[in-house]
Motif scaffolding. Structure first.
Motif, PDB file in Angstrom:
ATOM      1  N   ASN A  44     -75.703 -53.371 -94.511  1.00 52.67           N
ATOM      2  CA  ASN A  44     -76.782 -54.357 -94.629  1.00 52.67           C
ATOM      3  C   ASN A  44     -76.509 -55.595 -93.772  1.00 52.67           C
ATOM      4  OD1 ASN A  44     -77.819 -52.568 -96.476  1.00 52.67           O
ATOM      5  ND2 ASN A  44     -77.009 -53.680 -98.237  1.00 52.67           N
ATOM      6  N   CYS A  45     -76.378 -55.388 -92.501  1.00 51.98           N
ATOM      7  CA  CYS A  45     -76.065 -56.484 -91.581  1.00 51.98           C
ATOM      8  C   CYS A  45     -77.350 -57.130 -91.066  1.00 51.98           C
ATOM      9  CB  CYS A  45     -75.233 -55.968 -90.411  1.00 51.98           C
ATOM     10  SG  CYS A  45     -73.629 -55.287 -90.917  1.00 51.98           S
ATOM     11  N   GLU A  46     -77.340 -58.443 -91.002  1.00 56.11           N
ATOM     12  CA  GLU A  46     -78.460 -59.220 -90.467  1.00 56.11           C
ATOM     13  C   GLU A  46     -77.921 -60.320 -89.597  1.00 56.11           C
ATOM     14  OE1 GLU A  46     -81.036 -60.810 -93.350  1.00 56.11           O
ATOM     15  OE2 GLU A  46     -82.263 -59.012 -93.525  1.00 56.11           O
ATOM     16  N   GLY A  47     -78.658 -60.656 -88.526  1.00 55.74           N
ATOM     17  CA  GLY A  47     -78.192 -61.741 -87.688  1.00 55.74           C
ATOM     18  C   GLY A  47     -79.097 -61.960 -86.488  1.00 55.74           C
ATOM     19  N   THR A  48     -78.653 -62.828 -85.602  1.00 52.00           N
ATOM     20  CA  THR A  48     -79.429 -63.185 -84.419  1.00 52.00           C
ATOM     21  C   THR A  48     -78.592 -62.951 -83.169  1.00 52.00           C
ATOM     22  OG1 THR A  48     -78.678 -65.488 -84.543  1.00 52.00           O
ATOM     23  CG2 THR A  48     -80.752 -64.933 -85.657  1.00 52.00           C
ATOM     24  N   ILE A  49     -79.305 -62.634 -82.110  1.00 50.61           N
ATOM     25  CA  ILE A  49     -78.678 -62.535 -80.793  1.00 50.61           C
ATOM     26  C   ILE A  49     -79.524 -63.349 -79.824  1.00 50.61           C
ATOM     27  CG2 ILE A  49     -77.642 -60.284 -81.217  1.00 50.61           C
ATOM     28  CD1 ILE A  49     -79.923 -59.029 -79.646  1.00 50.61           C
ATOM     29  N   GLN A  58     -70.698 -57.480 -76.241  1.00 50.38           N
ATOM     30  CA  GLN A  58     -70.544 -56.889 -77.560  1.00 50.38           C
ATOM     31  C   GLN A  58     -71.334 -57.671 -78.592  1.00 50.38           C
ATOM     32  OE1 GLN A  58     -66.532 -55.991 -78.698  1.00 50.38           O
ATOM     33  NE2 GLN A  58     -66.950 -56.202 -80.873  1.00 50.38           N
ATOM     34  N   ILE A  59     -72.001 -56.943 -79.485  1.00 52.51           N
ATOM     35  CA  ILE A  59     -72.750 -57.561 -80.582  1.00 52.51           C
ATOM     36  C   ILE A  59     -71.930 -57.491 -81.871  1.00 52.51           C
ATOM     37  CG2 ILE A  59     -74.853 -57.424 -81.957  1.00 52.51           C
ATOM     38  CD1 ILE A  59     -76.255 -56.265 -79.488  1.00 52.51           C
ATOM     39  N   THR A  60     -71.400 -56.300 -82.202  1.00 54.91           N
ATOM     40  CA  THR A  60     -70.557 -56.138 -83.392  1.00 54.91           C
ATOM     41  C   THR A  60     -69.844 -54.793 -83.289  1.00 54.91           C
ATOM     42  OG1 THR A  60     -70.529 -56.204 -85.811  1.00 54.91           O
ATOM     43  CG2 THR A  60     -72.316 -54.998 -84.787  1.00 54.91           C
ATOM     44  N   THR A  61     -68.932 -54.545 -84.251  1.00 56.08           N
ATOM     45  CA  THR A  61     -68.218 -53.267 -84.335  1.00 56.08           C
ATOM     46  C   THR A  61     -68.410 -52.711 -85.735  1.00 56.08           C
ATOM     47  OG1 THR A  61     -66.565 -53.953 -82.724  1.00 56.08           O
ATOM     48  CG2 THR A  61     -65.998 -52.099 -84.147  1.00 56.08           C
ATOM     49  N   VAL A  62     -68.912 -51.489 -85.833  1.00 53.79           N
ATOM     50  CA  VAL A  62     -69.102 -50.845 -87.124  1.00 53.79           C
ATOM     51  C   VAL A  62     -67.870 -49.985 -87.423  1.00 53.79           C
ATOM     52  CG1 VAL A  62     -71.601 -50.873 -86.914  1.00 53.79           C
ATOM     53  CG2 VAL A  62     -70.340 -48.905 -86.079  1.00 53.79           C
ATOM     54  N   SER A  63     -67.593 -49.819 -88.714  1.00 50.85           N
ATOM     55  CA  SER A  63     -66.393 -49.066 -89.106  1.00 50.85           C
ATOM     56  C   SER A  63     -66.666 -48.292 -90.379  1.00 50.85           C
ATOM     57  CB  SER A  63     -65.206 -50.018 -89.320  1.00 50.85           C
ATOM     58  OG  SER A  63     -64.084 -49.318 -89.809  1.00 50.85           O
ATOM     59  N   ALA A  64     -66.259 -47.021 -90.393  1.00 52.19           N
ATOM     60  CA  ALA A  64     -66.417 -46.168 -91.567  1.00 52.19           C
ATOM     61  C   ALA A  64     -65.102 -45.432 -91.833  1.00 52.19           C
ATOM     62  CB  ALA A  64     -67.553 -45.178 -91.361  1.00 52.19           C
ATOM     63  N   ILE A  65     -64.851 -45.113 -93.110  1.00 50.66           N
ATOM     64  CA  ILE A  65     -63.617 -44.437 -93.526  1.00 50.66           C
ATOM     65  C   ILE A  65     -63.973 -43.123 -94.186  1.00 50.66           C
ATOM     66  CG2 ILE A  65     -61.623 -44.560 -95.056  1.00 50.66           C
ATOM     67  CD1 ILE A  65     -61.628 -47.570 -94.710  1.00 50.66           C
ATOM     68  N   ASN A 131     -80.189 -55.466 -88.809  1.00 47.68           N
ATOM     69  CA  ASN A 131     -81.430 -56.142 -88.452  1.00 47.68           C
ATOM     70  C   ASN A 131     -81.109 -57.288 -87.504  1.00 47.68           C
ATOM     71  OD1 ASN A 131     -82.893 -54.441 -90.108  1.00 47.68           O
ATOM     72  ND2 ASN A 131     -82.676 -55.787 -91.887  1.00 47.68           N
ATOM     73  N   LEU A 132     -81.635 -57.208 -86.294  1.00 45.83           N
ATOM     74  CA  LEU A 132     -81.337 -58.197 -85.259  1.00 45.83           C
ATOM     75  C   LEU A 132     -82.602 -58.965 -84.893  1.00 45.83           C
ATOM     76  CD1 LEU A 132     -79.104 -56.028 -82.906  1.00 45.83           C
ATOM     77  CD2 LEU A 132     -78.344 -57.726 -84.585  1.00 45.83           C
ATOM     78  N   HIS A 142     -74.504 -63.886 -84.146  1.00 49.47           N
ATOM     79  CA  HIS A 142     -74.115 -64.201 -85.517  1.00 49.47           C
ATOM     80  C   HIS A 142     -74.631 -63.104 -86.435  1.00 49.47           C
ATOM     81  CE1 HIS A 142     -73.129 -66.488 -89.082  1.00 49.47           C
ATOM     82  NE2 HIS A 142     -74.388 -66.370 -89.496  1.00 49.47           N
ATOM     83  N   LEU A 143     -73.734 -62.424 -87.147  1.00 48.86           N
ATOM     84  CA  LEU A 143     -74.111 -61.357 -88.060  1.00 48.86           C
ATOM     85  C   LEU A 143     -73.475 -61.600 -89.427  1.00 48.86           C
ATOM     86  CD1 LEU A 143     -73.855 -58.014 -86.043  1.00 48.86           C
ATOM     87  CD2 LEU A 143     -75.911 -59.217 -86.765  1.00 48.86           C
ATOM     88  N   GLN A 144     -74.254 -61.285 -90.458  1.00 48.40           N
ATOM     89  CA  GLN A 144     -73.739 -61.319 -91.830  1.00 48.40           C
ATOM     90  C   GLN A 144     -73.918 -59.934 -92.431  1.00 48.40           C
ATOM     91  OE1 GLN A 144     -75.734 -64.449 -93.962  1.00 48.40           O
ATOM     92  NE2 GLN A 144     -74.227 -65.986 -93.357  1.00 48.40           N
TER      93      GLN A 144
END
Length: 578
Positions: A44-49, A58-65, A131-132, A142-144
């Protein structure tokens, strides 16, 4: 990784008086099955670019386990990247910008919702939504996001499992899908209470990701979404599994400009638990309505002598849109220099003198156009008919402007010698012409006021007057003021052979003496006569008509003629014979 269990197995019989036993050690290796899906560490990431973000940044890095042997996963964008603006590294999970947002198709993007999943090759993770919002000014990315705590939970469960293993218990609590439904779903705290959607947003496009979480596992944590209120015209639909709110049917701000949707999320546990959240959606205006005139066409009658800059009519058009999209300006499309229109009010004015006799009706095509700035402007047109009312502004005009006519002097009284003709281009009584004679030609002529026929009313005499100059007037019957014009008629009197007077000798008897031996051809006597007529009527010829001297004498003209009184001619007698 495989788990190894060591078992001590004992076998005994039931023999009496002594029971005999034997023991053996057994090793059991438990290999993991790939029965767990990868789990994202953040959701559930939200932010502005910024719009001027560089390509490749780079905007962000996603990670899954993946709990199965902690094997590596790969990432992919499932939806939201139809314009191919973003790039996701499948191994590292780095999300970066692929195309510029300053030109091309990127300039039209202001909001993008990306759906990203992870897979271990067999199972897929529950999608992560990012959501960007594209910001106009230069700001850092900036992402939350919401922390799932999956890494921590996995570590705790593994530790607990090891403890249980040391106690000889084989039980995996972390992936228990049959636990009690303890927790109710919860919408993420960062969800807005209200959003804005433009009314021309395409059908099927995403609006907002209404994601919720449930701390339970299995069916107790499986969530379904629904719109339970506020969607009376069925313009919206929510994906039952993902919670993505979409547009189902076209929006129309002019019909409904605001929605309050009740979004409900429920788990599939027993007993079932649910949560709801109100979402205000304000529909923003788009320039989807052209201006509409209040009438299908306009008509106005105007006097042709109307003053310049005077207002004759006001046309009006309305636009249902808002702001510049609904601001209407007017213009005349017809090529004319006689009329103008106020671009703001629609008032039509006369700017050049009108003349009904030149053009009795004017057709003006008027345009109403909105002033949209970010979208194509829309327009509509209407026809204005301007009919000119006649005023008496034209005097009668003689055709031709002046006349010349020749008249025999012997024409009887009442004879029509000519017809006057005058034309008045005005209408009604203003075009009705009456004729009159300003100069009556000493009482010899008259004119019929309706037909323009000019008659002789008194006998003409060439001997007294040969030319008459008459002044004729043509006058209309316009009110309150009539107009008139004049022309000149020259009447030339033609002489007619009347022969009113006989020749008259100057004396009744003439006496002459001649000797008998005069030569033949000798002049012996001159006689004279005169005639009161003129012209040929007054010319005199002489001849011997009778007497004893017939054949002896002859009368002849000589070149030397002399007039005797009037037009009388003196002639010589000459001897003709012997």
């Amino acid at each position: 990784m495989p788990r190894v269990y060591t078992l001590r197995i004992r076998a005994s019989d039931w023999g009496l008086p002594y029971r005999r036993e034997v023991e053996v050690l057994a090793t059991v290796t438990l290999n993991n099955l790939n029965d767990n899906t990868p789990l994202f560490e953040k959701i559930n990431c939200e932010g502005t670019i910024p719009r001027d973000l560089g390509v490749g940044e780079q905007i962000t890095t996603v990670s899954a386990i993946d709990a199965d042997e902690l094997q590596l996963v790969q990432y992919q964008i499932e939806a939201g990247n139809e314009l191919d603006l973003f790039s996701l590294n499948p191994n590292s999970g780095v999300l970066s910008l692929k195309q510029s947002l300053l030109d091309g198709i990127g300039t039209r993007v202001s909001f993008q919702s990306l759906r990203i999943t992870a897979t271990d090759g067999e199972n897929f993770a529950t999608p992560l939504y990012i959501n960007l919002t594209v910001a106009a000014r230069r700001k850092p990315v900036h992402l939350q996001c919401e922390e799932t705590g999956v890494a921590k939970m996995l570590a705790e469960k593994l530790l607990q499992a090891n403890k249980l293993h040391s106690q000889g218990e084989v039980e995996d609590i972390f992936f228990d899908s049959h636990s009690v439904n303890v927790h109710a779903p919860q919408f993420r705290s960062t969800l807005p209470t209200g959003i804005e959607v433009k009314e021309n947003h395409p059908v099927g496009s995403n609006v907002i990701f209404m994601n919720a979480t449930d701390l339970d596992t299995g069916f107790n944590g499986k969530l379904v979404y629904a719109i339970s209120g506020g969607n009376e015209d069925s313009c919206f639909i929510i994906d039952m599994e993902t919670g993505m709110l979409k547009i189902l049917s076209p929006l129309d701000r002019e019909t409904t400009d605001k929605y309050t949707l009740n979004i409900t999320v429920s788990d599939l546990g027993i007993p079932q638990k649910a949560a709801w959240r109100l979402l205000d959606i304000r529909v923003l205006d788009a320039n989807d309505n052209p201006p509409e005139f209040l009438q299908e066409s306009y008509f106005v009658e105007v006097s042709e002598d109307r003053e310049l800059n005077s207002e004759i009519i006001q046309v009006e058009a309305t636009d249902k849109d808002l702001g510049p999209n609904g601001h209407v300006t007017y213009s005349i499309l017809t090529d004319t220099d006689k009329f103008s229109i106020d671009s703001m009010t629609g008032v039509v004015k006369i700017v050049y003198p009108l003349d009904r006799e030149v053009q009795h009706v004017h057709y003006l095509k008027i345009e109403a156009r909105d002033q949209a700035r970010e979208e194509p402007q829309l327009l509509s047109t209407v026809l204005l008919k301007v009919s000119l009312e006649d005023v008496n502004d034209n005097p009668p005009r003689f055709i031709p402007p002046n006349y010349r006519v020749k008249v025999r002097e012997d024409l009887p009284e009442g004879t029509i010698i000519m017809w006057l003709e005058a034309y008045d281009p005005d209408l009604g009584q203003s075009s009705q012409v009456r004729y009159s004679l300003l100069d009556h030609g000493e009482g010899h002529f008259d004119v019929d006021k309706l037909s323009g026929a000019v008659r002789i009313v008194h006998h003409l005499d060439f001997e007294k007057k040969q030319v008459y100059n008459l002044t004729m007037r043509a006058k209309d019957k316009g009110k309150p003021v009539s107009l008139s014009s004049t022309c000149y008629v020259e009447v030339e009197v033609i002489d007619v052979n009347e022969n009113l007077h006989p020749p008259v000798f100057s004396s009744f008897v003439e006496k002459g003496v001649v000797k008998e031996d005069v030569p033949i051809g000798s002049s012996i006597l001159t006689v004279s006569a005169h005639d009161e007529d003129t012209g040929r009527d007054g010319e005199i010829r002489y001849s011997i008509r009778d007497g004893s001297g017939v054949g002896v004498f002859k009368i002849d003209e000589e070149t030397e003629e002399e007039r005797c009184g009037g037009n009388g001619m003196r002639r010589r007698w000459k001897i003709w014979g012997t």
